[in-house]
Scaffold this active site. Structure first.
Site, PDB file in Angstrom:
ATOM      1  CG  HIS A 268      -4.159 -17.263   1.267  1.00 34.78           C
ATOM      2  ND1 HIS A 268      -2.957 -17.784   1.676  1.00 34.78           N
ATOM      3  CD2 HIS A 268      -4.159 -15.968   1.699  1.00 34.78           C
ATOM      4  CE1 HIS A 268      -2.251 -16.858   2.315  1.00 34.78           C
ATOM      5  NE2 HIS A 268      -2.961 -15.751   2.345  1.00 34.78           N
TER       6      HIS A 268
ATOM      7  CG  ASP B 137      -2.099  -0.969   0.952  1.00 32.13           C
ATOM      8  OD1 ASP B 137      -2.591  -0.984  -0.206  1.00 32.13           O
ATOM      9  OD2 ASP B 137      -2.480  -1.703   1.867  1.00 32.13           O
TER      10      ASP B 137
ATOM     11  CG  PHE C 145      -9.926  -4.852   7.085  1.00 31.98           C
ATOM     12  CD1 PHE C 145      -9.051  -3.902   7.595  1.00 31.98           C
ATOM     13  CD2 PHE C 145      -9.866  -6.148   7.595  1.00 31.98           C
ATOM     14  CE1 PHE C 145      -8.154  -4.225   8.599  1.00 31.98           C
ATOM     15  CE2 PHE C 145      -8.977  -6.478   8.606  1.00 31.98           C
ATOM     16  CZ  PHE C 145      -8.124  -5.514   9.107  1.00 31.98           C
TER      17      PHE C 145
HETATM   18  P1  FAD Z   1       0.272  -4.077  -8.327  1.00 33.02           P
HETATM   19  O1  FAD Z   1       0.043  -5.381  -8.962  1.00 33.02           O
HETATM   20  O2  FAD Z   1       1.542  -3.373  -8.629  1.00 33.02           O
HETATM   21  O3  FAD Z   1      -0.967  -3.140  -8.714  1.00 33.02           O
HETATM   22  C1  FAD Z   1      -1.227  -1.949  -7.987  1.00 33.02           C
HETATM   23  C2  FAD Z   1      -2.070  -0.999  -8.833  1.00 33.02           C
HETATM   24  O4  FAD Z   1      -1.267  -0.461  -9.881  1.00 33.02           O
HETATM   25  C3  FAD Z   1      -3.277  -1.646  -9.514  1.00 33.02           C
HETATM   26  O5  FAD Z   1      -4.319  -0.696  -9.535  1.00 33.02           O
HETATM   27  C4  FAD Z   1      -2.778  -1.924 -10.935  1.00 33.02           C
HETATM   28  O6  FAD Z   1      -3.816  -1.949 -11.897  1.00 33.02           O
HETATM   29  C5  FAD Z   1      -1.837  -0.733 -11.137  1.00 33.02           C
HETATM   30  N1  FAD Z   1      -0.732  -1.023 -12.046  1.00 33.02           N
HETATM   31  C6  FAD Z   1       0.052  -2.123 -12.087  1.00 33.02           C
HETATM   32  N2  FAD Z   1       0.968  -2.011 -13.055  1.00 33.02           N
HETATM   33  C7  FAD Z   1       0.783  -0.803 -13.650  1.00 33.02           C
HETATM   34  C8  FAD Z   1       1.412  -0.110 -14.717  1.00 33.02           C
HETATM   35  N3  FAD Z   1       2.435  -0.635 -15.375  1.00 33.02           N
HETATM   36  N4  FAD Z   1       0.940   1.124 -15.054  1.00 33.02           N
HETATM   37  C9  FAD Z   1      -0.112   1.693 -14.388  1.00 33.02           C
HETATM   38  N5  FAD Z   1      -0.743   1.069 -13.370  1.00 33.02           N
HETATM   39  C10 FAD Z   1      -0.307  -0.161 -13.002  1.00 33.02           C
HETATM   40  N6  FAD Z   1      -0.094  -5.105   1.459  1.00 33.02           N
HETATM   41  C11 FAD Z   1       0.949  -4.927   2.303  1.00 33.02           C
HETATM   42  O7  FAD Z   1       1.372  -3.769   2.528  1.00 33.02           O
HETATM   43  N7  FAD Z   1       1.547  -5.993   2.921  1.00 33.02           N
HETATM   44  C12 FAD Z   1       1.148  -7.268   2.707  1.00 33.02           C
HETATM   45  O8  FAD Z   1       1.712  -8.206   3.272  1.00 33.02           O
HETATM   46  C13 FAD Z   1       0.055  -7.495   1.814  1.00 33.02           C
HETATM   47  N8  FAD Z   1      -0.370  -8.752   1.507  1.00 33.02           N
HETATM   48  C14 FAD Z   1      -1.355  -8.928   0.573  1.00 33.02           C
HETATM   49  C15 FAD Z   1      -1.728 -10.250   0.213  1.00 33.02           C
HETATM   50  C16 FAD Z   1      -2.710 -10.460  -0.734  1.00 33.02           C
HETATM   51  C17 FAD Z   1      -3.065 -11.871  -1.107  1.00 33.02           C
HETATM   52  C18 FAD Z   1      -3.386  -9.356  -1.319  1.00 33.02           C
HETATM   53  C19 FAD Z   1      -4.484  -9.583  -2.318  1.00 33.02           C
HETATM   54  C20 FAD Z   1      -3.028  -8.065  -0.982  1.00 33.02           C
HETATM   55  C21 FAD Z   1      -2.001  -7.833  -0.042  1.00 33.02           C
HETATM   56  N9  FAD Z   1      -1.593  -6.550   0.311  1.00 33.02           N
HETATM   57  C22 FAD Z   1      -0.542  -6.370   1.199  1.00 33.02           C
HETATM   58  C23 FAD Z   1      -2.257  -5.365  -0.265  1.00 33.02           C
HETATM   59  C24 FAD Z   1      -1.519  -4.859  -1.513  1.00 33.02           C
HETATM   60  O9  FAD Z   1      -0.195  -4.499  -1.193  1.00 33.02           O
HETATM   61  C25 FAD Z   1      -2.289  -3.643  -2.029  1.00 33.02           C
HETATM   62  O10 FAD Z   1      -3.519  -4.040  -2.560  1.00 33.02           O
HETATM   63  C26 FAD Z   1      -1.518  -2.766  -2.989  1.00 33.02           C
HETATM   64  O11 FAD Z   1      -2.226  -1.532  -3.104  1.00 33.02           O
HETATM   65  C27 FAD Z   1      -1.325  -3.342  -4.380  1.00 33.02           C
HETATM   66  O12 FAD Z   1      -0.407  -4.343  -4.386  1.00 33.02           O
HETATM   67  P2  FAD Z   1      -0.229  -5.282  -5.698  1.00 33.02           P
HETATM   68  O13 FAD Z   1       0.916  -6.163  -5.416  1.00 33.02           O
HETATM   69  O14 FAD Z   1      -1.508  -5.891  -6.071  1.00 33.02           O
HETATM   70  O15 FAD Z   1       0.184  -4.135  -6.758  1.00 33.02           O
END
Ligand code: FAD
Length: 287
Positions: A264, A106, A214
């Site tokens: 999960h 985040d 949440f």
């Molecule tokens: P990304 O896949 O990078 O996507 C984030 C956003 O950016 C999306 O809106 C996507 O559409 C956009 N995006 C991606 N690539 C591009 C691009 N090239 N150009 C423009 N936009 C783009 N958070 C934590 O802080 N700690 C944790 O341990 C944690 N565990 C999680 C576990 C699971 C199973 C899930 C589902 C979420 C978890 N989260 C955690 C929350 C997550 O970090 C947030 O939802 C975060 O905002 C996005 O992470 P992501 O890896 O999905 O990001």
């Protein structure tokens, strides 16, 4: 439609790193109970911007030392440097960790607060593959009801595909209570050529106020029939839990019957709600 039909479903539990020794002791008791269910792994979350880096590492190493269930650390790349991430990943590799949940994380609240060298999870997945080859099995996040910051639904799906192309082995979804959202997401990404398993993330219902907060933040929808029932229970936690177990067990049953490759559980460091759902599903006898 599902690429892993026929293989044994994979069940896992997620924990957050405890803040103090009392929480650590509580988590040990929870882990001991959930270990008895025989899950594939326990994952441990990573606080935004690396705020729990040491506590996540400690919890992961404790699970690894117990040696009964594999540990899967979450690693988020936002606000971290490449050097910090490589250091952490090297520690995990050297400690025998074989699975990671790779995330963007985040965004830090407020203006400024350096975002680090990585913007998206796909870049972290690419780094892990580049530097560690196939050592780690990589899970990424998926959003059946779309990521709250996505430019639009189509772009969100395209960005998900990019994470898979960067080298993800499997995905875990944000929690949802609408099985059709998951089915529609699967249809769309399968049509885009994504074949990896996409495991539903399951959030047991224990506390309505917390769940509502949440859900607003992460963009997961609580269906109206659930909200109305949960609101009506007020402070009656026993009824909230009983209703939650019933609704979530039905959801899980439907998902597994339709071929979901596993579940999960977002355990919130509690054993009882996940155990109750698990027992309703007779998971030990599936697969
Ligand atoms: P990304 O896949 O990078 O996507 C984030 C956003 O950016 C999306 O809106 C996507 O559409 C956009 N995006 C991606 N690539 C591009 C691009 N090239 N150009 C423009 N936009 C783009 N958070 C934590 O802080 N700690 C944790 O341990 C944690 N565990 C999680 C576990 C699971 C199973 C899930 C589902 C979420 C978890 N989260 C955690 C929350 C997550 O970090 C947030 O939802 C975060 O905002 C996005 O992470 P992501 O890896 O999905 O990001």
């Amino acid at each position: 439609m599902n690429s892993v039909v026929g293989s044994k479903p994979l069940f896992s539990f997620e924990f957050f790193p405890p803040k103090n020794e009392e929480g650590a002791e509580r988590l040990r008791r929870t882990r001991a109970r959930l270990t008895e269910l025989g899950p594939a792994y326990f994952s441990v979350t990573f606080g935004a911007g690396g705020s729990t880096r040491d506590r996540t590492l400690e919890t992961v190493l404790e699970i690894q030392r117990e040696g009964r269930v594999a540990a899967a650390p979450h690693v988020s790349c936002i606000s971290s440097t490449r050097a910090e991430l490589l250091d952490l990943l090297t520690t995990y590799r050297d400690q025998g960790v074989r699975r990671l949940v790779a995330l963007r994380g985040d965004l830090p609240s407020g203006a400024g607060g350096g975002l680090g060298e990585f913007r998206y999870a796909a870049e972290l997945v690419a780094l892990i593959r580049e530097r560690f080859g196939d050592h780690f099995s990589i899970e990424v996040a998926a959003y059946p009801e779309f990521h709250p910051q996505a430019q639009n639904a189509e772009k969100d799906l395209e960005h998900f595909r990019q994470k898979v192309e960067a080298g993800a082995d499997s995905a875990i979804t944000q929690y949802f209570y609408n099985a059709d959202a998951y089915a529609a997401f699967l249809d769309r990404v399968r049509a885009m050529g994504v074949t990896i398993p996409i495991i539903p993330g399951i959030m047991p219902v224990t506390n309505y106020t917390q769940l509502a907060r949440f859900s607003d933040a992460c963009g997961a929808e609580i269906p109206r029939f659930m909200r109305k029932r949960l609101e009506a229970y007020g402070d009656d936690t026993a009824s909230i839990r009983a209703f939650g177990v019933d609704v979530v067990s039905r959801l899980c049953e439907r998902l597994l019957d339709n071929g979901a490759p596993g579940l999960h559980f977002y355990s919130m460091n509690q054993a009882a709600p996940s155990e109750a759902i698990w027992n309703n599903l007779g998971i030990g006898n599936r697969g």
